[in-house]
Scaffold this motif. Sequence first.
Motif, PDB file in Angstrom:
ATOM      1  N   ALA A   1      62.124  42.532  81.470  1.00  0.00           N
ATOM      2  CA  ALA A   1      61.894  43.622  80.525  1.00  0.00           C
ATOM      3  C   ALA A   1      62.434  43.208  79.164  1.00  0.00           C
ATOM      4  O   ALA A   1      63.497  42.598  79.077  1.00  0.00           O
ATOM      5  CB  ALA A   1      62.585  44.902  81.005  1.00  0.00           C
ATOM      6  N   VAL A   2      61.709  43.547  78.122  1.00  0.00           N
ATOM      7  CA  VAL A   2      62.069  43.120  76.768  1.00  0.00           C
ATOM      8  C   VAL A   2      62.417  44.341  75.926  1.00  0.00           C
ATOM      9  O   VAL A   2      61.645  45.303  75.859  1.00  0.00           O
ATOM     10  CB  VAL A   2      60.920  42.340  76.108  1.00  0.00           C
ATOM     11  N   GLY A   3      63.567  44.282  75.260  1.00  0.00           N
ATOM     12  CA  GLY A   3      63.985  45.378  74.410  1.00  0.00           C
ATOM     13  C   GLY A   3      64.681  44.891  73.153  1.00  0.00           C
ATOM     14  O   GLY A   3      64.745  43.695  72.889  1.00  0.00           O
ATOM     15  N   PHE A   4      65.234  45.834  72.393  1.00  0.00           N
ATOM     16  CA  PHE A   4      65.890  45.643  71.100  1.00  0.00           C
ATOM     17  C   PHE A   4      64.808  45.490  70.017  1.00  0.00           C
ATOM     18  O   PHE A   4      64.160  44.453  69.915  1.00  0.00           O
ATOM     19  CB  PHE A   4      66.821  44.426  71.053  1.00  0.00           C
ATOM     20  N   GLY A   5      64.607  46.502  69.222  1.00  0.00           N
ATOM     21  CA  GLY A   5      63.732  46.402  68.069  1.00  0.00           C
ATOM     22  C   GLY A   5      62.337  46.954  68.244  1.00  0.00           C
ATOM     23  O   GLY A   5      61.574  47.016  67.276  1.00  0.00           O
ATOM     24  N   VAL A   6      61.952  47.356  69.460  1.00  0.00           N
ATOM     25  CA  VAL A   6      60.611  47.905  69.681  1.00  0.00           C
ATOM     26  C   VAL A   6      60.615  49.379  69.288  1.00  0.00           C
ATOM     27  O   VAL A   6      61.376  50.172  69.839  1.00  0.00           O
ATOM     28  CB  VAL A   6      60.172  47.745  71.149  1.00  0.00           C
ATOM     29  N   LYS A   7      59.754  49.740  68.345  1.00  0.00           N
ATOM     30  CA  LYS A   7      59.758  51.112  67.823  1.00  0.00           C
ATOM     31  C   LYS A   7      58.403  51.786  67.832  1.00  0.00           C
ATOM     32  O   LYS A   7      58.324  53.010  67.830  1.00  0.00           O
ATOM     33  CB  LYS A   7      60.303  51.114  66.385  1.00  0.00           C
ATOM     34  N   THR A   8      57.322  51.016  67.819  1.00  0.00           N
ATOM     35  CA  THR A   8      55.996  51.600  67.666  1.00  0.00           C
ATOM     36  C   THR A   8      55.106  51.263  68.862  1.00  0.00           C
ATOM     37  O   THR A   8      55.356  50.282  69.579  1.00  0.00           O
ATOM     38  CB  THR A   8      55.316  51.065  66.399  1.00  0.00           C
ATOM     39  N   PRO A   9      54.046  52.060  69.082  1.00  0.00           N
ATOM     40  CA  PRO A   9      53.099  51.726  70.152  1.00  0.00           C
ATOM     41  C   PRO A   9      52.478  50.346  69.971  1.00  0.00           C
ATOM     42  O   PRO A   9      52.220  49.641  70.960  1.00  0.00           O
ATOM     43  CB  PRO A   9      52.052  52.836  70.041  1.00  0.00           C
ATOM     44  N   GLU A  10      52.238  49.954  68.730  1.00  0.00           N
ATOM     45  CA  GLU A  10      51.637  48.647  68.473  1.00  0.00           C
ATOM     46  C   GLU A  10      52.582  47.519  68.893  1.00  0.00           C
ATOM     47  O   GLU A  10      52.156  46.522  69.497  1.00  0.00           O
ATOM     48  CB  GLU A  10      51.275  48.527  66.991  1.00  0.00           C
ATOM     49  N   GLN A  11      53.863  47.657  68.542  1.00  0.00           N
ATOM     50  CA  GLN A  11      54.842  46.668  68.981  1.00  0.00           C
ATOM     51  C   GLN A  11      54.951  46.648  70.501  1.00  0.00           C
ATOM     52  O   GLN A  11      55.050  45.588  71.121  1.00  0.00           O
ATOM     53  CB  GLN A  11      56.203  46.972  68.362  1.00  0.00           C
ATOM     54  N   ALA A  12      54.927  47.837  71.109  1.00  0.00           N
ATOM     55  CA  ALA A  12      55.026  47.919  72.569  1.00  0.00           C
ATOM     56  C   ALA A  12      53.851  47.213  73.235  1.00  0.00           C
ATOM     57  O   ALA A  12      54.022  46.492  74.228  1.00  0.00           O
ATOM     58  CB  ALA A  12      55.087  49.386  73.007  1.00  0.00           C
ATOM     59  N   ALA A  13      52.660  47.400  72.688  1.00  0.00           N
ATOM     60  CA  ALA A  13      51.483  46.745  73.250  1.00  0.00           C
ATOM     61  C   ALA A  13      51.592  45.230  73.136  1.00  0.00           C
ATOM     62  O   ALA A  13      51.252  44.493  74.066  1.00  0.00           O
ATOM     63  CB  ALA A  13      50.220  47.239  72.540  1.00  0.00           C
ATOM     64  N   ALA A  14      52.073  44.760  71.994  1.00  0.00           N
ATOM     65  CA  ALA A  14      52.199  43.319  71.787  1.00  0.00           C
ATOM     66  C   ALA A  14      53.218  42.710  72.744  1.00  0.00           C
ATOM     67  O   ALA A  14      52.980  41.641  73.326  1.00  0.00           O
ATOM     68  CB  ALA A  14      52.591  43.032  70.340  1.00  0.00           C
ATOM     69  N   ILE A  15      54.346  43.373  72.930  1.00  0.00           N
ATOM     70  CA  ILE A  15      55.361  42.871  73.856  1.00  0.00           C
ATOM     71  C   ILE A  15      54.863  42.943  75.293  1.00  0.00           C
ATOM     72  O   ILE A  15      55.091  42.028  76.100  1.00  0.00           O
ATOM     73  CB  ILE A  15      56.673  43.671  73.699  1.00  0.00           C
ATOM     74  N   ALA A  16      54.152  44.018  75.637  1.00  0.00           N
ATOM     75  CA  ALA A  16      53.656  44.193  77.006  1.00  0.00           C
ATOM     76  C   ALA A  16      52.676  43.108  77.405  1.00  0.00           C
ATOM     77  O   ALA A  16      52.487  42.844  78.593  1.00  0.00           O
ATOM     78  CB  ALA A  16      52.996  45.565  77.148  1.00  0.00           C
ATOM     79  N   ALA A  17      52.052  42.456  76.426  1.00  0.00           N
ATOM     80  CA  ALA A  17      51.117  41.379  76.733  1.00  0.00           C
ATOM     81  C   ALA A  17      51.796  40.183  77.383  1.00  0.00           C
ATOM     82  O   ALA A  17      51.139  39.382  78.045  1.00  0.00           O
ATOM     83  CB  ALA A  17      50.394  40.931  75.462  1.00  0.00           C
ATOM     84  N   GLY A  18      53.125  40.066  77.209  1.00  0.00           N
ATOM     85  CA  GLY A  18      53.817  38.902  77.759  1.00  0.00           C
ATOM     86  C   GLY A  18      55.070  39.223  78.523  1.00  0.00           C
ATOM     87  O   GLY A  18      55.893  38.338  78.750  1.00  0.00           O
ATOM     88  N   ALA A  19      55.239  40.485  78.941  1.00  0.00           N
ATOM     89  CA  ALA A  19      56.454  40.877  79.664  1.00  0.00           C
ATOM     90  C   ALA A  19      56.092  41.836  80.780  1.00  0.00           C
ATOM     91  O   ALA A  19      54.998  42.402  80.807  1.00  0.00           O
ATOM     92  CB  ALA A  19      57.457  41.530  78.710  1.00  0.00           C
ATOM     93  N   ASP A  20      57.021  42.031  81.702  1.00  0.00           N
ATOM     94  CA  ASP A  20      56.803  42.969  82.796  1.00  0.00           C
ATOM     95  C   ASP A  20      57.131  44.402  82.407  1.00  0.00           C
ATOM     96  O   ASP A  20      56.683  45.344  83.066  1.00  0.00           O
ATOM     97  CB  ASP A  20      57.660  42.563  84.002  1.00  0.00           C
TER      98      ASP A  20
END
Length: 280
Positions: free
Chosen positions: A212-231
Amino acid sequence: MSVATRIDRRFAALQDEGRAGLVTFVTAGDPDPDTSLAILKALPKAGADVIEIGMPFSDPMADGPAIQASGRRALLAGQTMRRTLSMVRAFREGDDETPIVLMGYYNPIYSYGTETFLVDAKAAGVDGLIVVDLPPEADDELCLPALAHGLNFIRLATPTTDEKRLPRVLLNTSGFVYYVSITGITGTRAPDTTAVTAAVARIKRHTRLPVAVGFGVKTPEQAAAIAAGADAVVVGSALVEEVRGSLDAAGRATDRTVDAVAGLVRRLAAGVRAGRTVAA
């Protein structure tokens, strides 16, 4: 750990669904105990897959301004460890499936009494712990006893955790690995998604646990980008900022407070679901 926990089952279900999860962080007792419980109960319906609950502490060295402020609000409202565990028990009366992770620092646990805390946390319905100021060299202090009580102990990996250090960090980690996407304190900078994806892939070469990736994620767009490479994607500072922004001039909850947090969670959950999960 030989018995699957709620955390294990939730990540297995996410993998079956072929998507990343959303992990939401809120501070226990912020802005007051009743509103905090109402927020907690609203999170799963809004799309949270795993919930982290911050244990308020007076010296939160790894937290940024937003989470520090939320902890101060909670402490001023009278939040204690006993009240935090009571909040988990109250949540469990209506939800026996959503994983709950307590996150914070060792001092409040030590003050409570480590063994007593572990017994009470398990009985309340807590599933895991993230204790940011206990290194792997201190596993005998809390990590191994927690595992013995059936609680996952979730360790942080960071951009500075190199190939030599990573196996030691992962040794007794269970549930999932929390990758801190930036150096420094929470909520102060946006993550570099390219670097995060590479870091997650590197961690996965060492473990079969979800990342799981955290620290600094604030927007749906950022969440989508991180979700592309994380569980899973972890969001905390943005949610406690929603609490702060909903308060009245005296710092009290309003009729907007719960809805403000739930609304952001719904948007973040939609972003996460728009991402692509890398196969474990």
